[in-house]
Design a protein around this motif. Structure first.
Motif, PDB file in Angstrom:
ATOM      1  N   ALA A 102      78.558  50.848  23.427  1.00  0.00           N
ATOM      2  CA  ALA A 102      78.987  49.428  23.691  1.00  0.00           C
ATOM      3  C   ALA A 102      78.021  48.589  24.849  1.00  0.00           C
ATOM      4  CB  ALA A 102      80.394  49.774  24.651  1.00  0.00           C
ATOM      5  N   ALA A 103      77.455  49.043  25.570  1.00  0.00           N
ATOM      6  CA  ALA A 103      76.607  48.343  26.560  1.00  0.00           C
ATOM      7  C   ALA A 103      75.186  47.941  25.888  1.00  0.00           C
ATOM      8  CB  ALA A 103      76.097  49.185  27.671  1.00  0.00           C
ATOM      9  N   THR A 104      74.673  48.550  24.867  1.00  0.00           N
ATOM     10  CA  THR A 104      73.542  48.336  24.192  1.00  0.00           C
ATOM     11  C   THR A 104      73.795  47.479  22.719  1.00  0.00           C
ATOM     12  OG1 THR A 104      73.428  50.562  23.304  1.00  0.00           O
ATOM     13  CG2 THR A 104      72.286  50.310  25.533  1.00  0.00           C
ATOM     14  N   ASP A 105      74.945  47.630  22.500  1.00  0.00           N
ATOM     15  CA  ASP A 105      75.199  47.322  21.024  1.00  0.00           C
ATOM     16  C   ASP A 105      74.259  47.945  20.051  1.00  0.00           C
ATOM     17  OD1 ASP A 105      76.850  45.888  19.389  1.00  0.00           O
ATOM     18  OD2 ASP A 105      75.423  44.167  19.374  1.00  0.00           O
ATOM     19  N   ALA A 106      74.164  49.325  20.350  1.00  0.00           N
ATOM     20  CA  ALA A 106      73.255  49.925  19.347  1.00  0.00           C
ATOM     21  C   ALA A 106      73.986  50.889  18.470  1.00  0.00           C
ATOM     22  CB  ALA A 106      72.259  50.910  20.274  1.00  0.00           C
ATOM     23  N   PRO A 107      73.505  50.909  17.282  1.00  0.00           N
ATOM     24  CA  PRO A 107      74.285  51.685  16.288  1.00  0.00           C
ATOM     25  C   PRO A 107      74.057  53.382  16.698  1.00  0.00           C
ATOM     26  CG  PRO A 107      72.225  51.266  15.450  1.00  0.00           C
ATOM     27  CD  PRO A 107      72.287  50.351  16.753  1.00  0.00           C
ATOM     28  N   ARG A 108      75.269  54.189  16.007  1.00  0.00           N
ATOM     29  CA  ARG A 108      75.158  55.643  16.343  1.00  0.00           C
ATOM     30  C   ARG A 108      74.001  56.093  15.710  1.00  0.00           C
ATOM     31  NH1 ARG A 108      79.554  58.585  17.747  1.00  0.00           N
ATOM     32  NH2 ARG A 108      79.268  60.831  17.509  1.00  0.00           N
ATOM     33  N   THR A 109      73.186  57.071  16.407  1.00  0.00           N
ATOM     34  CA  THR A 109      72.140  57.670  15.705  1.00  0.00           C
ATOM     35  C   THR A 109      72.316  59.266  15.683  1.00  0.00           C
ATOM     36  OG1 THR A 109      71.274  58.156  18.058  1.00  0.00           O
ATOM     37  CG2 THR A 109      70.592  56.079  17.206  1.00  0.00           C
ATOM     38  N   ALA A 110      71.597  59.891  15.250  1.00  0.00           N
ATOM     39  CA  ALA A 110      71.541  61.376  14.850  1.00  0.00           C
ATOM     40  C   ALA A 110      71.598  62.083  16.209  1.00  0.00           C
ATOM     41  CB  ALA A 110      70.396  61.827  13.873  1.00  0.00           C
ATOM     42  N   VAL A 111      70.983  61.655  17.275  1.00  0.00           N
ATOM     43  CA  VAL A 111      71.100  62.437  18.484  1.00  0.00           C
ATOM     44  C   VAL A 111      72.360  62.323  19.138  1.00  0.00           C
ATOM     45  CG1 VAL A 111      68.865  62.172  18.720  1.00  0.00           C
ATOM     46  CG2 VAL A 111      70.194  60.564  19.804  1.00  0.00           C
ATOM     47  N   ASP A 112      73.245  61.419  18.768  1.00  0.00           N
ATOM     48  CA  ASP A 112      74.557  61.289  19.725  1.00  0.00           C
ATOM     49  C   ASP A 112      75.554  62.313  18.928  1.00  0.00           C
ATOM     50  OD1 ASP A 112      73.619  58.880  20.867  1.00  0.00           O
ATOM     51  OD2 ASP A 112      74.247  57.453  19.314  1.00  0.00           O
ATOM     52  N   THR A 113      75.158  63.450  19.503  1.00  0.00           N
ATOM     53  CA  THR A 113      76.104  64.649  18.948  1.00  0.00           C
ATOM     54  C   THR A 113      77.068  64.911  19.742  1.00  0.00           C
ATOM     55  OG1 THR A 113      74.030  65.583  17.495  1.00  0.00           O
ATOM     56  CG2 THR A 113      75.806  66.930  18.112  1.00  0.00           C
ATOM     57  N   PRO A 114      78.432  65.058  19.520  1.00  0.00           N
ATOM     58  CA  PRO A 114      79.600  65.176  20.413  1.00  0.00           C
ATOM     59  C   PRO A 114      79.446  66.802  20.912  1.00  0.00           C
ATOM     60  CG  PRO A 114      80.400  64.244  18.367  1.00  0.00           C
ATOM     61  CD  PRO A 114      78.862  64.403  18.248  1.00  0.00           C
ATOM     62  N   GLY A 115      79.568  66.841  22.167  1.00  0.00           N
ATOM     63  CA  GLY A 115      79.570  68.329  22.794  1.00  0.00           C
ATOM     64  C   GLY A 115      78.139  68.524  23.382  1.00  0.00           C
ATOM     65  N   SER A 116      77.169  67.675  23.302  1.00  0.00           N
ATOM     66  CA  SER A 116      76.050  68.088  23.926  1.00  0.00           C
ATOM     67  C   SER A 116      75.888  67.138  25.185  1.00  0.00           C
ATOM     68  CB  SER A 116      74.915  67.595  23.148  1.00  0.00           C
ATOM     69  OG  SER A 116      74.964  66.506  22.791  1.00  0.00           O
ATOM     70  N   THR A 117      75.636  67.847  26.268  1.00  0.00           N
ATOM     71  CA  THR A 117      75.689  67.157  27.622  1.00  0.00           C
ATOM     72  C   THR A 117      74.099  67.266  28.107  1.00  0.00           C
ATOM     73  OG1 THR A 117      76.521  68.706  28.739  1.00  0.00           O
ATOM     74  CG2 THR A 117      77.912  67.258  28.080  1.00  0.00           C
ATOM     75  N   THR A 118      73.579  66.525  28.895  1.00  0.00           N
ATOM     76  CA  THR A 118      72.389  66.734  29.535  1.00  0.00           C
ATOM     77  C   THR A 118      72.431  66.499  31.052  1.00  0.00           C
ATOM     78  OG1 THR A 118      71.153  65.868  27.836  1.00  0.00           O
ATOM     79  CG2 THR A 118      70.038  66.120  29.857  1.00  0.00           C
ATOM     80  N   THR A 119      72.571  67.652  31.913  1.00  0.00           N
ATOM     81  CA  THR A 119      72.562  67.608  33.297  1.00  0.00           C
ATOM     82  C   THR A 119      71.300  67.009  34.084  1.00  0.00           C
ATOM     83  OG1 THR A 119      74.421  69.082  33.182  1.00  0.00           O
ATOM     84  CG2 THR A 119      73.613  68.848  35.205  1.00  0.00           C
ATOM     85  N   PRO A 120      71.339  66.255  34.862  1.00  0.00           N
ATOM     86  CA  PRO A 120      69.968  66.036  35.382  1.00  0.00           C
ATOM     87  C   PRO A 120      69.854  66.975  36.655  1.00  0.00           C
ATOM     88  CG  PRO A 120      71.561  64.591  36.249  1.00  0.00           C
ATOM     89  CD  PRO A 120      72.324  65.171  35.011  1.00  0.00           C
ATOM     90  N   PHE A 121      68.460  67.255  36.891  1.00  0.00           N
ATOM     91  CA  PHE A 121      68.291  68.188  37.925  1.00  0.00           C
ATOM     92  C   PHE A 121      68.539  67.700  39.350  1.00  0.00           C
ATOM     93  CE2 PHE A 121      64.978  69.403  41.300  1.00  0.00           C
ATOM     94  CZ  PHE A 121      65.469  70.475  41.625  1.00  0.00           C
ATOM     95  N   THR A 122      69.133  68.838  40.061  1.00  0.00           N
ATOM     96  CA  THR A 122      69.714  68.476  41.647  1.00  0.00           C
ATOM     97  C   THR A 122      69.202  69.486  42.252  1.00  0.00           C
ATOM     98  OG1 THR A 122      71.891  67.777  40.464  1.00  0.00           O
ATOM     99  CG2 THR A 122      71.908  68.363  42.682  1.00  0.00           C
ATOM    100  N   ASP A 123      68.366  68.659  43.491  1.00  0.00           N
ATOM    101  CA  ASP A 123      67.894  69.521  44.585  1.00  0.00           C
ATOM    102  C   ASP A 123      68.804  69.726  45.366  1.00  0.00           C
ATOM    103  OD1 ASP A 123      66.054  71.128  46.124  1.00  0.00           O
ATOM    104  OD2 ASP A 123      64.892  69.302  46.353  1.00  0.00           O
ATOM    105  N   TRP A 124      69.249  71.072  45.619  1.00  0.00           N
ATOM    106  CA  TRP A 124      70.424  71.365  46.672  1.00  0.00           C
ATOM    107  C   TRP A 124      70.432  72.600  47.216  1.00  0.00           C
ATOM    108  CZ3 TRP A 124      75.010  74.393  46.106  1.00  0.00           C
ATOM    109  CH2 TRP A 124      75.127  75.129  44.886  1.00  0.00           C
ATOM    110  N   SER A 125      71.314  72.840  48.237  1.00  0.00           N
ATOM    111  CA  SER A 125      71.251  74.350  48.725  1.00  0.00           C
ATOM    112  C   SER A 125      72.522  74.779  49.059  1.00  0.00           C
ATOM    113  CB  SER A 125      70.267  74.224  49.980  1.00  0.00           C
ATOM    114  OG  SER A 125      70.453  75.580  50.670  1.00  0.00           O
ATOM    115  N   PRO A 126      72.878  75.829  48.500  1.00  0.00           N
ATOM    116  CA  PRO A 126      74.125  76.518  49.150  1.00  0.00           C
ATOM    117  C   PRO A 126      74.552  76.691  50.600  1.00  0.00           C
ATOM    118  CG  PRO A 126      73.381  77.941  47.520  1.00  0.00           C
ATOM    119  CD  PRO A 126      72.287  76.798  47.894  1.00  0.00           C
ATOM    120  N   ALA A 127      73.422  76.287  51.521  1.00  0.00           N
ATOM    121  CA  ALA A 127      73.922  76.375  52.968  1.00  0.00           C
ATOM    122  C   ALA A 127      74.493  75.287  53.308  1.00  0.00           C
ATOM    123  CB  ALA A 127      72.351  76.032  53.657  1.00  0.00           C
ATOM    124  N   GLU A 128      74.941  74.234  52.231  1.00  0.00           N
ATOM    125  CA  GLU A 128      75.954  73.069  52.640  1.00  0.00           C
ATOM    126  C   GLU A 128      77.414  73.689  52.743  1.00  0.00           C
ATOM    127  OE1 GLU A 128      77.056  71.309  48.432  1.00  0.00           O
ATOM    128  OE2 GLU A 128      75.236  70.863  49.029  1.00  0.00           O
TER     129      GLU A 128
END
Length: 678
Positions: A102-128
């Motif tokens: 909706a934001a880009t008004d782009a058509p659906r592509t083959a990579v828009d597969t439901p159920g696939s998520t990409t989690t960005p890397f998070t630099d964190w410590s359990p010491a928190e």
């Protein structure tokens, strides 16, 4: 819709660790078939689902899956909880993709597969996580148990998150704890049994706190010095070691062996596990000598005597790490999956041993399973004969090339493992397949040089934790450069190249218990497609070396020690190796010191004294002046003050030379500090 980042971060692999692969596959199948739940998200972020069978499931924020609600009545993670996570991920992914289009008004592509998520890397410590958070999620009883362990002290090795390995984890003495979801404590994973989960997760969090963002290996808690009981037990062991050094192994009769048994028991009762195991091995050496067994080695005997003194000297710096963790010596594990890495056969005229090595992928380390058979017949079985003997209901040849899934496993602090089939606890043994390729980076090494650099900052072996399979890895092979056999040393050497371009020397010596081993190794490495070689990875004389256990090719896995054959295959000749004068001088001096310990300083004959003098001269000519001075000091003290006074000089020389040889073999440029600084 409220976005639950913790649920989006749960990968299929993490879900399988929280439950099992079968439940994840079933939930995925149900979802694909349209039998998934109707998902709603409340204002407080609770994800609710109603399944076609009428089951209601709720996933409140801040809690793990095992603490969530499900009407099916399961007390652990069930298919409904897994199915609700997968359904929520699919809905969240579709919503994110709709917003993006909706934001880009782009058509659906083959990579828009439901159920696939990409989690960005998070630099964190359990010491928190503070103690209030630990209590809220894990319970007060878990913290009380953890505090008792902390009072005794424990050692932990930390792995901080990186883009390639984003999960923080902690290696505790007998288990591993992982934190797969950033900033969420409820999803912490451990291979320890369910009853110990809260305690070990707490210990892992405290280890990250103690590291203060810097150290990778820390000692947590414990006392600054050994207790009176522990100190007395250690001094008793040292006195026995000194008696052995003065009188020699030939004077150690059954009464002395009994004294060593009692010393070992006292050290174990005082939770000084590393010295206790050194005393146990010392007793085995004495028993082997008395029985004229091949397991007795004068050099090993001398190193054990020096190890007890080295640990005592270094105990003030790190009593937990040097004297042995004060954890329970063994921890029961929950359901684990182990990947076989091969087998090593050993033995004497009266027995045979098989050490089967496994990769524990979730923990990121290698374990070893031992089996010993007494020989009651006249025949002497080879490794190929032992391959047909059954362990865990399967022939050894199958177990050494298998995936093992067990619900009744215990791991010791030295990384040995025991597996019981039992009537209730299930253990399955299935073919290995391509499991090596799926191992984590801590076990599957693609850049051997980088791996060894990262592992280089370790204490000397004399004071390191007594950990089995510490260096066992799988090296991914890009090419085999050469294969050759040295008939003088009965050693097969091959040069392989890892995927980063480093040359690795794969070397194996002839084992008379496994006559077909070298032939099988050469044949496997000569295959057109060699994917990987497992074994003990390290450095020797500045080169990267691998002592092989198994080879994976397009034809499957070859375990040389279990292979058939008589060792009569003609092999190509290896190029001659250049002699190393430093190694030669150090080895000769250590042999002279071992000969002195074997005979006893009170009973040294003239040839043994001459050997010490000649060794000091050779060390001095090679430029090893400190080592030469220490060996000379031993000879001078023997002549001037007698054997009792010379014991300390022998220990100084043995420690210095042993550590010097270790560092030289690993290619280090810095020589060891004075043994008095330990």
């Amino acid at each position: 819709m409220t976005v639950r980042a913790d649920l989006l971060a749960l990968t299929p692999q993490t879900l399988a660790s929280l439950a099992n692969r079968g439940l994840v596959k079933r939930a995925e199948k149900d979802l694909t078939a349209g039998s998934g739940p109707e998902v709603t998200v409340t204002d407080d972020g609770t994800v609710r689902g109603r399944f076609p069978d009428g089951t209601d499931t709720a996933l409140p924020p801040g809690l793990g899956l095992d603490a969530s609600e499900c009407a099916c009545g399961a007390t652990s993670v069930c298919r409904h909880r897994i199915g609700l996570v997968l359904a929520y991920q699919r809905i969240a992914t579709d919503a994110a993709q709709d917003d993006s289009r909706a934001a880009t008004d782009a058509p659906r592509t083959a990579v828009d597969t439901p159920g696939s998520t990409t989690t960005p890397f998070t630099d964190w410590s359990p010491a928190e996580f503070d103690d209030d958070a630990l209590t809220a999620v894990l319970g007060r009883a878990a913290l009380l148990a953890a505090r008792r362990t902390k009072e005794r002290g424990y050692l932990a090795r930390l792995h901080r998150p990186t883009p390639d390995d984003p999960e923080p984890r902690v290696e505790l003495p007998t288990c591993t704890v992982r934190f797969p979801v950033p900033h969420e404590l409820g999803y912490a994973l451990t291979d320890a049994s369910t009853a110990l989960r809260g305690e070990v997760v707490t210990l892992a969090v405290w280890a990250f706190r103690a590291a203060d963002g810097q150290a990778t290996e820390v000692s947590v808690g414990g006392r600054a010095a050994t207790t009176e009981r522990a100190d007395a037990a250690l001094r008793t062991a040292l006195a026995l070691a000194d008696d052995l050094l003065l009188d020699g192994v030939q004077q150690a009769g059954p009464v002395f062996a009994g004294s060593l048994v009692r010393a070992q028991e006292s050290l174990t009762a005082a939770s000084l596990h590393w010295p206790a195991w050194a005393v146990a091995e010392l007793r085995e050496q004495i028993d082997a000598y008395a029985a004229r067994g091949t397991r007795y080695e004068a050099e090993r005997f001398a190193l054990l005597l020096a190890e007890l003194h080295a640990r005592h000297r270094a105990a003030g710096q790190d009593p937990v790490g040097v004297l042995g963790t004060k954890e329970a010596p063994e921890t029961p594990l929950r359901r684990v999956r182990l990947v076989a890495l091969g087998c090593r056969i050993g033995g004497t005229a009266g027995d045979r041993t098989a050490e089967t090595y496994f990769a524990h992928a979730e923990a990121g380390l290698a374990l070893v399973l031992r089996k010993r058979w007494d020989l009651t017949e006249d025949r002497s079985p080879t490794g190929h004969d032992l391959a047909a003997r059954r362990m865990l209901g399967s022939p050894l040849r199958d177990l050494a090339t298998a995936n093992v899934v067990s619900e009744h496993t215990a791991r010791a602090a030295d990384r040995t493992v025991t597996i019981s089939r039992g009537r209730i606890a299930a253990t399955s043994v299935t073919p290995l397949g391509s499991a090596w390729r799926d191992l984590p980076g801590s076990l599957l090494v693609r850049d051997t040089a980088a791996h060894l650099r990262a592992a280089g900052a370790r204490p000397p072996r004399l004071i390191r934790p007594r950990v089995e399979a510490e260096s066992v890895r799988v090296v991914e092979v890009a090419a085999v450069e050469s294969i050759g056999y040295d008939p003088a040393t009965q050693r097969l050497e091959a040069v392989v190249r890892d995927t980063a371009g480093n040359d690795v020397l794969v070397g194996a010596e002839y084992n008379p218990l496994c006559p077909g081993g070298l032939d099988a190794l050469a044949a496997a490495l000569d295959e057109p497609e060699v994917y990987g070689v497992s074994g003990m990875l390290g450095r020797a004389h500045g080169r990267i070396v691998l002592n092989p256990l198994a080879v994976l090719t397009s034809k499957g896995v070859t375990v040389p020690d279990l292979a058939p054959g008589a060792g009569d295959t003609a092999l190509g000749t290896a190029p001659p190796r250049l002699s190393d004068p430093i190694t030669t001088a150090l080895t000769s001096a250590l042999t002279a010191l071992a000969q002195a310990a074997h005979q006893g300083l009170r009973h040294l004959n003239p040839p043994a004294r001459t050997h010490l003098t000649d060794s000091a001269t050779a060390l001095r000519r090679t430029g090893l002046h400190t080592a030469a001075r220490l060996v000379d000091a031993l000879g001078t003290t023997l002549r001037r003050d007698g054997a009792t006074a010379a014991a300390a000089a022998w220990v100084d020389a043995q420690i210095h030379l042993a550590v010097s040889l270790e560092l030289h073999a690993e290619g280090e440029s810095n020589w060891p500090p004075s043994p008095h600084s330990w």
